[in-house]
Design an enzyme around this catalytic site. Structure first.
Site, PDB file in Angstrom:
ATOM      1  N   GLY A 232       0.973  -1.143   0.394  1.00 36.57           N
ATOM      2  CA  GLY A 232       0.464   0.249  -0.211  1.00 36.57           C
ATOM      3  C   GLY A 232       0.539   1.091   0.146  1.00 36.57           C
ATOM      4  O   GLY A 232       1.865   0.881  -0.420  1.00 36.57           O
ATOM      5  N   ALA A 257       2.303   0.662 -12.066  1.00 38.90           N
ATOM      6  CA  ALA A 257       1.500   0.750 -10.770  1.00 38.90           C
ATOM      7  C   ALA A 257       1.604   2.249 -10.172  1.00 38.90           C
ATOM      8  O   ALA A 257       1.221   2.795 -10.200  1.00 38.90           O
ATOM      9  CB  ALA A 257       1.943   0.150  -9.973  1.00 38.90           C
ATOM     10  N   ASP A 259       2.893   5.176 -11.638  1.00 37.40           N
ATOM     11  CA  ASP A 259       2.377   6.112 -12.285  1.00 37.40           C
ATOM     12  C   ASP A 259       1.259   6.030 -12.489  1.00 37.40           C
ATOM     13  O   ASP A 259       0.164   7.663 -12.281  1.00 37.40           O
ATOM     14  CB  ASP A 259       2.676   6.009 -13.890  1.00 37.40           C
ATOM     15  CG  ASP A 259       4.854   5.195 -14.255  1.00 37.40           C
ATOM     16  OD1 ASP A 259       5.508   6.256 -13.180  1.00 37.40           O
ATOM     17  OD2 ASP A 259       4.969   4.563 -14.309  1.00 37.40           O
TER      18      ASP A 259
END
Ligand code: ATP
Ligand code: MG
Length: 312
Positions: A232, A257, A259
């Site tokens: 996360g 991921a 970006d």
């Protein structure tokens, strides 16, 4: 006029279809997939339905057309992407190892992408812009690309836009001191910083990721979002530090991921969400992005994000 702008490297990714197929042996590849960190960011923004544009350079070749076609189809204003005849479009060859690490081979400094220059950043195009996204990768393609990024940051600030910054530079190539020097002008101007753990510690010299992020807030960056992949992210502001867990999905291809997450975060801010709401929204985009092979292939449209968020 676009509300969100980004600039920097446009490239195609050509990747091994299975893990542990090193790049120094003959074998299969799949692609070309349109890519480049700032390009993935802008495509995420476009697919979420926000008007946006990109400044960059491609060659007059099939790979350049592949990128332009994708960005245009997703709604990015590509009028300020320059096509040149004397250099070919940027390429990255990628191989995934079974331990999760990646091997890259870049054709970038010698490519059309490296020709981005301050003249590509037109003042009138930044009138009315609400957010500008800069990446460390774009700062490090060439001297003229770095100058283009610095000019865009200055103009964006003059026009009252927020500046988001992903310091995604690989210190193995440049060395820590050079990376800090490249990033400093953007760190001074940015409103939102989106580092991964290693990038945060590299920027401040702290050993601990969270300590590094708190130092970055203390030095005056209003919002720092530490990205931690499947673990996360953590949002840091003057008065809060909140962990936002990742959504459980099956990861197929992790590239892009961060970006995609940045695109989601900026769109959420423009929609007036709180930083924690924005991080949750961005986490949904990051999670959906990793479910497909190819950095832009999993980028969701707004209705898909809303359906995903109401299903979890
Ligand atoms: P990149 O690998 O493109 O450099 P990054 O390292 O900048 O990306 P990540 O931390 O990998 O960024 O991803 C950004 C966010 O996307 C994470 O904070 C998380 O919310 C989400 N995300 C990334 N990978 C996954 C995953 N496997 N499952 C669910 N969510 C993910
Ligand atoms: Mg990652």
């Amino acid at each position: 006029m676009p509300q969100v702008l980004s600039l920097g490297e446009l490239l195609v990714e050509v990747m091994r279809p299975a893990v542990d197929q090193p790049l120094d042996e003959p074998g299969q590849f799949v692609g070309p997939y349109p890519s480049g960190a700032p390009a993935i960011f802008i495509d995420a923004v476009a697919r979420l339905g926000v008007s946006c544009g990109f400044l960059g350079v491609v060659g007059d070749d099939a790979f350049g057309r592949c990128i332009l076609r994708r960005l245009r189809a997703d709604g990015v204003d590509v009028r300020h992407i320059r096509t040149v005849t004397h250099r070919t479009t940027g390429i990255a060859f990628v191989s995934y190892r079974s331990d999760g690490s990646r091997q890259f081979l870049f054709h970038l400094p010698q490519s059309a992408a490296a020709l981005l220059s301050p003249e590509d950043v037109r003042d009138d195009y930044l009138h009315g812009v609400k957010a500008l996204h800069v990446t460390g990768s774009a700062l490090s393609i060439s001297d003229c690309a770095r100058e283009a990024c610095h000019r865009a940051v200055n103009l964006a600030k003059q026009h009252g836009a927020i500046v988001s910054f992903d310091p995604n530079i690989r210190p193995e190539l440049l060395g820590v001191e050079a990376v800090r020097e490249l990033c400093e002008p953007v760190l001074q101007a940015c409103d939102v910083l989106l580092p991964s753990g290693g990038e945060a510690t590299m920027l401040t010299g702290d050993a601990d990721e969270e300590k590094a992020c708190r130092h970055l807030v203390e030095r005056g960056i209003p919002i720092v979002v530490l990205k931690r992949g499947v673990q996360g992210c953590v949002v840091f502001t003057d008065n809060e530090q909140v962990h936002v867990p990742a959504f459980p999905v099956t990861e197929v291809d992790p590239t892009g991921a961060g970006d995609a997450f940045a695109g989601g975060f900026v769109v959420a801010m423009l929609r007036g969400m709180s930083v924690v709401e924005a991080a949750r929204f961005a986490s949904a985009i990051g999670a959906l992005a990793v479910t497909r092979q190819g950095p832009m292939e999993g980028l969701p449209i707004l209705a898909e994000v809303e359906a995903f968020l109401s299903s979890v």
